[in-house]
Design a protein around this motif. Structure first.
Motif, short mmCIF file in Angstrom:
data_model
loop_
_atom_site.label_atom_id
_atom_site.label_comp_id
_atom_site.label_asym_id
_atom_site.label_seq_id
_atom_site.Cartn_x
_atom_site.Cartn_y
_atom_site.Cartn_z
N GLY A 35 -56.67 -92.52 -40.63
CA GLY A 35 -57.46 -93.28 -39.66
C GLY A 35 -58.88 -93.44 -40.15
N GLU A 36 -59.73 -93.86 -39.21
CA GLU A 36 -61.11 -94.22 -39.56
C GLU A 36 -62.03 -93.01 -39.39
OE1 GLU A 36 -62.06 -97.80 -37.38
OE2 GLU A 36 -63.90 -96.87 -36.68
N ALA A 37 -62.19 -92.55 -38.18
CA ALA A 37 -63.05 -91.41 -37.87
C ALA A 37 -62.66 -90.87 -36.50
CB ALA A 37 -64.52 -91.85 -37.85
N PRO A 38 -62.93 -89.60 -36.25
CA PRO A 38 -62.54 -89.04 -34.95
C PRO A 38 -63.30 -89.70 -33.80
CG PRO A 38 -63.29 -87.31 -36.49
CD PRO A 38 -63.58 -88.62 -37.12
N GLU A 68 -60.96 -86.23 -30.13
CA GLU A 68 -60.68 -85.60 -31.43
C GLU A 68 -61.80 -84.61 -31.77
OE1 GLU A 68 -60.43 -88.92 -30.89
OE2 GLU A 68 -58.25 -89.09 -31.00
N PRO A 94 -57.08 -84.62 -35.24
CA PRO A 94 -57.09 -86.08 -35.37
C PRO A 94 -56.09 -86.75 -34.42
CG PRO A 94 -55.81 -85.12 -37.15
CD PRO A 94 -56.36 -83.97 -36.34
N PHE A 95 -56.46 -87.91 -33.94
CA PHE A 95 -55.57 -88.75 -33.14
C PHE A 95 -54.90 -87.99 -31.99
CE2 PHE A 95 -55.99 -91.61 -36.78
CZ PHE A 95 -56.15 -92.83 -36.12
N SER A 152 -55.45 -93.62 -28.38
CA SER A 152 -54.84 -94.29 -29.54
C SER A 152 -53.93 -93.31 -30.30
CB SER A 152 -55.91 -94.89 -30.46
OG SER A 152 -56.71 -93.88 -31.01
N ASN A 192 -58.39 -88.51 -41.47
CA ASN A 192 -59.35 -89.60 -41.29
C ASN A 192 -60.18 -89.78 -42.55
OD1 ASN A 192 -59.27 -90.72 -38.51
ND2 ASN A 192 -59.57 -88.57 -37.93
N HIS A 243 -55.17 -100.70 -36.49
CA HIS A 243 -55.53 -99.43 -35.85
C HIS A 243 -54.89 -99.37 -34.47
CE1 HIS A 243 -57.84 -96.12 -34.26
NE2 HIS A 243 -58.28 -95.90 -35.48
N1 URA Z 1 -59.37 -93.12 -34.28
C1 URA Z 1 -59.36 -92.74 -35.58
O1 URA Z 1 -59.54 -93.57 -36.48
N2 URA Z 1 -59.13 -91.46 -35.85
C2 URA Z 1 -58.90 -90.55 -34.93
O2 URA Z 1 -58.68 -89.40 -35.29
C3 URA Z 1 -58.91 -90.97 -33.58
C4 URA Z 1 -59.14 -92.25 -33.28
#
Ligand code: URA
Length: 241
Positions: A62-65, A69, A75-76, A80, A102, A179
């Motif tokens: 993924g992109e970032a927490p 998170e 993560p995640f 989402s 991430n 995403h």
């Molecule tokens: N979106 C993300 O890209 N990463 C996560 O861990 C949570 C939401």
């Protein structure tokens, strides 16, 4: 001495090795966070580690927490994340088969997009994480994660198409997906996200049959080449459309 796979058909040694390497990797990241050497992070507890099997076949990036998170340091796990994890279950992936990470390992303020500098600062850690796990398939979630592998890609055009990406001598199969947060906001993207997720088992079977993973040497040891430059990519399969 025999390779680990000769001594141990179940690959238990390799698995332990990868667990230790991931633990060490995150210890380094957390220590750098404590020393204020990383953007966004004030201390070690700001880091959200990757989660899952250290010998996963599928690595979701993924992109970032987000807020949840960062709170739970997983993560995640927010809305989402629930969509992602539900779809992972629906395609029949077991806990031993996947890992979630991430690109940027700290929550950006107000969940803003990560900057290029922030992505670059965390990039060496992501590369090490990929080398340790040596997945058969990398599934990128959203455009920032996609751009780490396909810098010229447009997510609306490349999502759901399998790519073979070469960093130096290492080959990775990469499947870009929308995403899940975008999928929650847009019905068409949600349909595409679910359809693209359904391709994962077929792609895994295809990769296994072609036996064409470039992430491990014949001895079963992870190849330690540097994967920082010479990015080239090609679309290898429209067969799954
Ligand atoms: N979106 C993300 O890209 N990463 C996560 O861990 C949570 C939401």
């Amino acid at each position: 001495m025999n390779s680990e796979s000769d001594e141990n058909p179940m690959g238990v040694g390799m698995q332990l090795g990868a667990v230790v390497q991931l633990t060490e990797l995150y210890a380094v990241i957390e220590s750098q966070a404590d020393q204020h050497l990383l953007p966004l992070a004030q201390n070690a507890t700001d880091i959200v580690p990757g989660e899952g099997s250290s010998t996963a076949q599928v690595l979701f990036i993924g992109e970032a927490p987000g807020e949840q998170e960062a709170k739970q340091r997983r993560p995640f796990v927010g809305r989402s994340g629930q969509l992602l994890r539900k779809n992972i279950t629906e395609i029949g992936l077991e806990a031993t088969q996947f890992y979630i990470a991430n690109v940027v390992k700290v929550r950006p303020p107000e969940n803003r997009d990560p900057s290029l500098d922030e992505i670059e600062a965390f990039r060496p850690f992501l590369e090490q994480e990929i080398k340790i796990i040596a997945p058969k398939l990398i599934v990128t979630l959203g455009r920032f994660s996609m751009a780490a592998f396909l810098p010229d890609g447009k997510i609306s055009q490349v999502h759901g198409r399998l790519h073979k990406v070469t960093y130096n001598d290492l080959k990775y199969f990469v499947l870009p997906l929308y995403h899940p947060a975008a999928a929650l906001r847009n019905g068409k993207m949600l349909t595409a996200f679910k359809e693209d997720m359904q391709k994962i088992p077929k792609i895994l079977a295809w990769i296994t049959t072609t036996n064409e993973t470039g992430t491990k040497s014949n001895s079963g040891k992870i190849v330690q080449n540097d994967i920082t430059s010479n990015l080239e990519s090609e679309i290898v399969a429209t067969l799954l459309q």
